[in-house]
Design a protein around this motif. Structure first.
Motif, short mmCIF file in Angstrom:
data_model
loop_
_atom_site.label_atom_id
_atom_site.label_comp_id
_atom_site.label_asym_id
_atom_site.label_seq_id
_atom_site.Cartn_x
_atom_site.Cartn_y
_atom_site.Cartn_z
N PRO A 94 7.21 -0.39 13.25
CA PRO A 94 6.35 -1.26 14.04
C PRO A 94 5.34 -1.94 13.12
N VAL A 95 5.12 -3.23 13.31
CA VAL A 95 4.22 -3.99 12.44
C VAL A 95 2.82 -3.37 12.42
N GLY A 96 2.39 -2.81 13.53
CA GLY A 96 1.07 -2.19 13.60
C GLY A 96 0.91 -0.96 12.72
N ARG A 97 2.01 -0.39 12.24
CA ARG A 97 1.96 0.79 11.37
C ARG A 97 1.92 0.42 9.89
N VAL A 98 2.08 -0.87 9.56
CA VAL A 98 2.01 -1.32 8.17
C VAL A 98 0.55 -1.32 7.76
N ILE A 99 0.24 -0.61 6.68
CA ILE A 99 -1.15 -0.56 6.22
C ILE A 99 -1.38 -1.42 4.98
N ALA A 100 -0.29 -1.88 4.33
CA ALA A 100 -0.45 -2.77 3.19
C ALA A 100 0.89 -3.40 2.83
N ILE A 101 0.82 -4.58 2.22
CA ILE A 101 1.96 -5.21 1.58
C ILE A 101 1.47 -5.72 0.24
N TYR A 102 2.23 -5.44 -0.81
CA TYR A 102 1.79 -5.81 -2.15
C TYR A 102 2.97 -5.96 -3.08
N ALA A 103 2.73 -6.61 -4.22
CA ALA A 103 3.75 -6.79 -5.24
C ALA A 103 3.75 -5.58 -6.17
N ARG A 104 4.92 -5.01 -6.41
CA ARG A 104 5.03 -3.83 -7.27
C ARG A 104 4.53 -4.12 -8.67
N GLU A 105 4.84 -5.29 -9.19
CA GLU A 105 4.57 -5.59 -10.59
C GLU A 105 3.10 -5.72 -10.93
N ASN A 106 2.29 -6.27 -10.00
CA ASN A 106 0.88 -6.49 -10.34
C ASN A 106 -0.10 -5.93 -9.31
N GLY A 107 0.41 -5.37 -8.21
CA GLY A 107 -0.47 -4.77 -7.21
C GLY A 107 -1.17 -5.77 -6.31
N GLN A 108 -0.95 -7.06 -6.50
CA GLN A 108 -1.61 -8.05 -5.65
C GLN A 108 -0.99 -8.03 -4.26
N GLY A 109 -1.82 -8.12 -3.25
CA GLY A 109 -1.33 -8.10 -1.90
C GLY A 109 -2.47 -7.96 -0.92
N MET A 110 -2.21 -7.30 0.18
CA MET A 110 -3.21 -7.19 1.23
C MET A 110 -3.08 -5.83 1.92
N ALA A 111 -4.23 -5.22 2.18
CA ALA A 111 -4.27 -3.98 2.95
C ALA A 111 -4.81 -4.30 4.34
N PHE A 112 -4.34 -3.57 5.31
CA PHE A 112 -4.75 -3.78 6.70
C PHE A 112 -5.51 -2.56 7.19
N PRO A 113 -6.29 -2.72 8.26
CA PRO A 113 -6.97 -1.55 8.81
C PRO A 113 -5.95 -0.54 9.32
#
Length: 178
Positions: free
Chosen positions: A85-104
């Protein structure tokens, strides 16, 4: 349509960051808070969370929908159907550099962190009381962004935390701070 009636921005941000990763040749990872609604191999869950590689090479039949992320992947050579479920995603990021976004964190974690047990509806999903619905909607709109720091970047005295220096080519990882 009011802000409370509009759909969550989370699935749109997940799709945007997924596309950014793939356009730049990076490997998109999602960190997921696991509960009974998440269909993943439980033997790979650590501390109630799992990190999934959702790159084109690691998945088949990937669907990044507004309600669920669905795909097929191999774990230890065994094909598995994954449903998050999309509501259970707490972050999406790039493995190589760690850039991405964290969610509540998911709403059920917020209510249990405040000392009140999370109520469950008949469908098994967390049910929010009317007073909690407004805070849940506000929590859904808050987004935390992960920002990489260049190695040659000087300390400008700002309040932004600096990540620890990379050691021996170790993979970047997401550390949750409470």
């Amino acid at each position: 349509m009011t802000a409370q009636e509009s759909t969550s921005t989370r699935p749109y941000l997940i799709r945007a960051l997924y596309e950014w990763c793939t356009d730049n040749g990076l490997t998109p990872y999602v960190a997921v808070r696991v509960d009974d609604s998440v269909q993943v191999p439980r033997e790979y869950v650590k501390d109630g969370e799992i990190v999934l590689n959702i790159s084109f090479d690691a998945t088949s039949a990937l669907q990044l929908g507004n309600e669920f992320i669905e795909f097929k992947a191999r774990f230890g050579g065994k094909p598995r159907e994954i449903l998050v479920p999309v509501g259970r995603v707490i972050a999406i990021y790039a493995r190589e550099n760690g850039q991405g976004m964290a969610f509540p964190p998911p709403v059920d974690l917020l209510s249990s962190a405040e000392g009140a047990p999370a109520a469950l509806s008949s469908a098994g999903a967390p049910a929010a009381a009317p007073a909690e619905e407004a805070s849940a909607a506000a929590a859904e709109d808050r987004v935390v962004q992960l920002v990489g720091v260049e190695d040659g970047h000087k300390d400008d005295g700002g309040d932004a935390p600096r990540p620890p220096p990379a050691q021996g080519g170790a993979r970047p990882s997401l550390k949750r701070v409470k």
